[in-house]
Design a protein around this motif. Structure first.
Motif, PDB file in Angstrom:
ATOM      1  N   MET A   1       6.075  36.155  17.499  1.00  0.00           N
ATOM      2  CA  MET A   1       5.746  35.700  16.143  1.00  0.00           C
ATOM      3  C   MET A   1       6.274  34.285  15.924  1.00  0.00           C
ATOM      4  O   MET A   1       7.438  33.998  16.152  1.00  0.00           O
ATOM      5  N   ALA A   2       5.426  33.437  15.489  1.00  0.00           N
ATOM      6  CA  ALA A   2       5.828  32.047  15.310  1.00  0.00           C
ATOM      7  C   ALA A   2       6.675  31.895  14.053  1.00  0.00           C
ATOM      8  O   ALA A   2       6.592  32.680  13.117  1.00  0.00           O
ATOM      9  N   VAL A   3       7.504  30.885  14.062  1.00  0.00           N
ATOM     10  CA  VAL A   3       8.132  30.424  12.834  1.00  0.00           C
ATOM     11  C   VAL A   3       7.124  29.483  12.188  1.00  0.00           C
ATOM     12  O   VAL A   3       6.602  28.593  12.844  1.00  0.00           O
ATOM     13  N   TYR A   4       6.837  29.694  10.942  1.00  0.00           N
ATOM     14  CA  TYR A   4       5.811  28.885  10.319  1.00  0.00           C
ATOM     15  C   TYR A   4       6.411  27.712   9.567  1.00  0.00           C
ATOM     16  O   TYR A   4       7.210  27.900   8.665  1.00  0.00           O
ATOM     17  N   THR A   5       6.017  26.522   9.953  1.00  0.00           N
ATOM     18  CA  THR A   5       6.369  25.346   9.195  1.00  0.00           C
ATOM     19  C   THR A   5       5.493  25.313   7.955  1.00  0.00           C
ATOM     20  O   THR A   5       4.282  25.470   8.038  1.00  0.00           O
ATOM     21  N   ASP A   6       6.115  25.135   6.808  1.00  0.00           N
ATOM     22  CA  ASP A   6       5.334  24.993   5.580  1.00  0.00           C
ATOM     23  C   ASP A   6       4.774  23.577   5.491  1.00  0.00           C
ATOM     24  O   ASP A   6       5.507  22.610   5.670  1.00  0.00           O
ATOM     25  N   ILE A   7       3.509  23.474   5.213  1.00  0.00           N
ATOM     26  CA  ILE A   7       2.861  22.172   5.102  1.00  0.00           C
ATOM     27  C   ILE A   7       2.517  21.941   3.642  1.00  0.00           C
ATOM     28  O   ILE A   7       1.895  22.793   3.014  1.00  0.00           O
ATOM     29  N   SER A   8       2.896  20.790   3.094  1.00  0.00           N
ATOM     30  CA  SER A   8       2.546  20.529   1.699  1.00  0.00           C
ATOM     31  C   SER A   8       1.056  20.224   1.608  1.00  0.00           C
ATOM     32  O   SER A   8       0.440  19.734   2.554  1.00  0.00           O
ATOM     33  N   ASP A   9       0.468  20.536   0.456  1.00  0.00           N
ATOM     34  CA  ASP A   9      -0.966  20.328   0.234  1.00  0.00           C
ATOM     35  C   ASP A   9      -1.324  18.869   0.468  1.00  0.00           C
ATOM     36  O   ASP A   9      -2.335  18.551   1.090  1.00  0.00           O
ATOM     37  N   GLU A  10      -0.464  17.973  -0.072  1.00  0.00           N
ATOM     38  CA  GLU A  10      -0.759  16.541   0.022  1.00  0.00           C
ATOM     39  C   GLU A  10      -0.752  16.106   1.489  1.00  0.00           C
ATOM     40  O   GLU A  10      -1.646  15.376   1.938  1.00  0.00           O
ATOM     41  N   ASP A  11       0.257  16.555   2.246  1.00  0.00           N
ATOM     42  CA  ASP A  11       0.327  16.200   3.667  1.00  0.00           C
ATOM     43  C   ASP A  11      -0.897  16.722   4.414  1.00  0.00           C
ATOM     44  O   ASP A  11      -1.480  16.030   5.244  1.00  0.00           O
ATOM     45  N   LEU A  12      -1.270  17.968   4.103  1.00  0.00           N
ATOM     46  CA  LEU A  12      -2.409  18.559   4.806  1.00  0.00           C
ATOM     47  C   LEU A  12      -3.698  17.809   4.491  1.00  0.00           C
ATOM     48  O   LEU A  12      -4.484  17.492   5.391  1.00  0.00           O
ATOM     49  N   SER A  13      -3.927  17.524   3.218  1.00  0.00           N
ATOM     50  CA  SER A  13      -5.143  16.817   2.831  1.00  0.00           C
ATOM     51  C   SER A  13      -5.212  15.457   3.509  1.00  0.00           C
ATOM     52  O   SER A  13      -6.256  15.064   4.038  1.00  0.00           O
ATOM     53  N   ALA A  14      -4.081  14.748   3.497  1.00  0.00           N
ATOM     54  CA  ALA A  14      -4.060  13.420   4.115  1.00  0.00           C
ATOM     55  C   ALA A  14      -4.316  13.532   5.618  1.00  0.00           C
ATOM     56  O   ALA A  14      -5.055  12.728   6.195  1.00  0.00           O
ATOM     57  N   PHE A  15      -3.745  14.542   6.240  1.00  0.00           N
ATOM     58  CA  PHE A  15      -3.911  14.733   7.689  1.00  0.00           C
ATOM     59  C   PHE A  15      -5.371  15.036   8.028  1.00  0.00           C
ATOM     60  O   PHE A  15      -5.967  14.402   8.891  1.00  0.00           O
ATOM     61  N   VAL A  16      -5.952  15.983   7.309  1.00  0.00           N
ATOM     62  CA  VAL A  16      -7.323  16.404   7.617  1.00  0.00           C
ATOM     63  C   VAL A  16      -8.319  15.292   7.299  1.00  0.00           C
ATOM     64  O   VAL A  16      -9.361  15.174   7.955  1.00  0.00           O
ATOM     65  N   ALA A  17      -7.990  14.438   6.311  1.00  0.00           N
ATOM     66  CA  ALA A  17      -8.884  13.324   5.974  1.00  0.00           C
ATOM     67  C   ALA A  17      -9.037  12.366   7.156  1.00  0.00           C
ATOM     68  O   ALA A  17     -10.008  11.615   7.220  1.00  0.00           O
ATOM     69  N   GLY A  18      -8.103  12.428   8.110  1.00  0.00           N
ATOM     70  CA  GLY A  18      -8.183  11.575   9.291  1.00  0.00           C
ATOM     71  C   GLY A  18      -9.222  12.041  10.312  1.00  0.00           C
ATOM     72  O   GLY A  18      -9.437  11.377  11.323  1.00  0.00           O
ATOM     73  N   TYR A  19      -9.816  13.205  10.058  1.00  0.00           N
ATOM     74  CA  TYR A  19     -10.869  13.739  10.935  1.00  0.00           C
ATOM     75  C   TYR A  19     -12.168  13.771  10.128  1.00  0.00           C
ATOM     76  O   TYR A  19     -12.127  13.845   8.903  1.00  0.00           O
ATOM     77  N   GLY A  20     -13.272  13.813  10.752  1.00  0.00           N
ATOM     78  CA  GLY A  20     -14.528  13.952  10.004  1.00  0.00           C
ATOM     79  C   GLY A  20     -14.955  15.401   9.937  1.00  0.00           C
ATOM     80  O   GLY A  20     -16.048  15.745  10.363  1.00  0.00           O
ATOM     81  N   ILE A  21     -14.082  16.252   9.383  1.00  0.00           N
ATOM     82  CA  ILE A  21     -14.380  17.695   9.440  1.00  0.00           C
ATOM     83  C   ILE A  21     -14.496  18.331   8.063  1.00  0.00           C
ATOM     84  O   ILE A  21     -14.436  19.546   7.935  1.00  0.00           O
ATOM     85  N   GLY A  22     -14.676  17.504   7.017  1.00  0.00           N
ATOM     86  CA  GLY A  22     -14.943  18.069   5.697  1.00  0.00           C
ATOM     87  C   GLY A  22     -13.693  18.360   4.890  1.00  0.00           C
ATOM     88  O   GLY A  22     -12.576  17.984   5.262  1.00  0.00           O
ATOM     89  N   GLU A  23     -13.924  19.054   3.774  1.00  0.00           N
ATOM     90  CA  GLU A  23     -12.855  19.325   2.814  1.00  0.00           C
ATOM     91  C   GLU A  23     -12.165  20.646   3.140  1.00  0.00           C
ATOM     92  O   GLU A  23     -12.828  21.624   3.515  1.00  0.00           O
ATOM     93  N   VAL A  24     -10.853  20.694   2.997  1.00  0.00           N
ATOM     94  CA  VAL A  24     -10.087  21.915   3.275  1.00  0.00           C
ATOM     95  C   VAL A  24     -10.364  22.979   2.205  1.00  0.00           C
ATOM     96  O   VAL A  24     -10.210  22.714   1.010  1.00  0.00           O
ATOM     97  N   LEU A  25     -10.768  24.152   2.638  1.00  0.00           N
ATOM     98  CA  LEU A  25     -10.952  25.278   1.710  1.00  0.00           C
ATOM     99  C   LEU A  25      -9.767  26.232   1.750  1.00  0.00           C
ATOM    100  O   LEU A  25      -9.450  26.877   0.764  1.00  0.00           O
TER     101      LEU A  25
END
Lengths: 320, 320
Positions: A1-25
């Motif tokens: 079982m992994a230890v889960y790092t919590d990712i903030s919404d802002e960090d995640l949105s900014a990270f995913v915006a660096g790819y051309g893969i759409g909006e996070v649902l």
């Protein structure tokens, strides 16, 4: 079982915006992969797997792992493909950790192994071995024969807490393995951890190989030996020669398996049993008694080791 | 972190075939919900959440929880809706456990609380309180004021291991809470655990309320008090009156919040702080030292308790 790092919404949105893969649902931590934090990331385009690499994986190895799966996927091996960000990178940083997004593979790993699983596995493993041939990077197998004695030493004789006499038995076996371990068999990229929970099926068809974090450069037949142990024993400990035959026949449809490889198989299978026995033993001795993760049973692999010690040759596996 | 029950492929396929929701593409254990095993189940039609109810949830309560969310969803409250199987049932059996499939909600829970989160939460909580009015089942709040003294007793004075003098301080507070706890405020269905990780947002819009396994029949203002504690304190322990005001204003747009409820808020907030302090304290004292789950800090709630003890009235929260 992994230890889960919590990712903030802002960090995640900014990270995913660096790819051309759409909006996070949606982004949910999943119970897959022991070494890393894995998230099922759903965008309005597709599902993906987002991996944050925790300390147990050496960051220097990440270009090998990501480059390998990208190479294998391009050759048609069904494995997660790293998604390139708009800056061309596959390995980036999120919440202070190395992070990558890879494609999502449909399918589920088989909980009860059937013969057709073994045949499909054999074919896919051979495809992996062939497809890895022109991959440029190499990685030493850090858990091969040279590592086993130090690992047993690190158990400090406490194997006998698990079973009286175990430590002596393993040292005696190590003497044989170190003396007889083959070095001249065909080698290249192997997965080195192709257990059922790393192989997905849709219905009767293999749909994906995952978790390449033990992949390395080693003898192909050792990968086959690992799978003999992981797929061809029944729950009661009996070896199922039909499953072994199905696996090897399907393997041979894709890649030659030489007579030298075949003859080495009993010893390689003993080594493969030793490798998983030792990591399970070490982890078990070093897991807090009340931890939520149940250590896997090292004695399952002692039974397999003893089985291979007793065989007279690969014919005992139903192979020829 | 949930303990994950392994589901065999055959069992899962047979189970899902009982619903009209298509073919299973993937089923992954997710790190959501402490009490149950939750899986993200993807079919060729849609994603769903599959829940296996483990021992910590009383099976007798399941019809209440599933009926409630079905009722609330039908009233427009964004919460997971149980999917009915073709036999009309929502609660079935999988791998020997009670099991249900519910709809998948897009969105993520906020890791850093902004004012707009609190406003959206206030509105959704009031909608929940209103929508629950004509739900026919009731469920006693097993973690209300009557339960706190037995819970503190069960800690056997070991609160002082966490902080010297804690046990005496809590008994003194219990004397006040038991004497002054209100009983005549408007009541109905409350969620009772509306912490940020149970509230999903897409961008700035609330997209879902999840995890109704503490839902019960109790005074509405107690739900508001729980949220004051869970959403309106900053990480440094400071109370943020702006967030409280945003939350309550939005609540009042949907449901009246009477003067009697307002006046009771400081005491209810003390009780809400006591409830989470005590369960955290008890769980912390009874979690093995080396377990992978880090117990939540009871002292966070002691600070909140002391804050509410010191206020002169709801005006101190920026409310009027």
């Amino acid at each position: 079982m992994a230890v889960y790092t919590d990712i903030s919404d802002e960090d995640l949105s900014a990270f995913v915006a660096g790819y051309g893969i759409g909006e996070v649902l949606s982004c949910k931590g999943i119970a897959e992969g022991v070494e890393n934090s894995n998230f099922l990331l759903v965008t309005d385009q597709a599902p993906f797997i987002l991996t944050l690499y925790e300390k147990r994986v050496d960051a220097n190895d990440l270009p090998f792992f990501l480059g390998l799966t990208e190479h294998l996927a391009a050759q048609g091996v069904p494995c997660p493909t790293p998604v390139r960000a708009q800056d061309g990178q596959v390995l980036r940083t999120l919440s202070g950790r190395p992070a990558a997004i890879v494609t999502f593979l449909n399918g589920m790993w088989p909980k009860r192994i059937q013969n057709y699983h073994c045949a499909q596995l054999g074919r896919a493993m051979a495809q992996l071995h062939v497809a890895g041939a022109d991959f440029k990077l190499t990685r030493t197998n850090a858990l091969s024969v040279e590592s086993w004695r130090p690992l047993l030493d690190a158990c400090q004789g406490r194997g006998d807490e698990v079973l009286a006499g175990l430590t002596d038995e393993l040292y005696a076996e190590l003497d044989v393995l170190e003396a007889e371990w083959p070095g001249n068999l065909p080698q290249g990229i192997i997965h080195a951890d192709l257990f059922p929970d790393n192989v997905f099926f849709r219905g009767e068809n293999l749909s994906g190989l995952i978790d390449f974090y033990f992949a390395c450069t080693d003898q192909f037949a050792y990968d086959v030996a690992i799978c003999l142990n992981a797929w061809c024993f029944e729950r009661d400990g009996d070896f199922n020669a039909t499953k072994a035959r199905k696996m090897l026949q399907a393997y041979r449809d894709v890649r030659d398996f030489s007579n030298a490889e075949m003859q080495a198989l009993p010893l390689l299978a003993r080594g493969a049993a030793m490798r998983f026995l030792l990591t399970r033993l070490y982890d078990g001795l070093n897991t807090p008694e009340n931890a939520l993760v149940t250590p896997k049973d090292p004695l399952e692999y002692l039974k397999k080791l003893r089985f291979h010690q007793a065989v007279s040759g690969p014919g005992a596996y139903g192979l020829d």
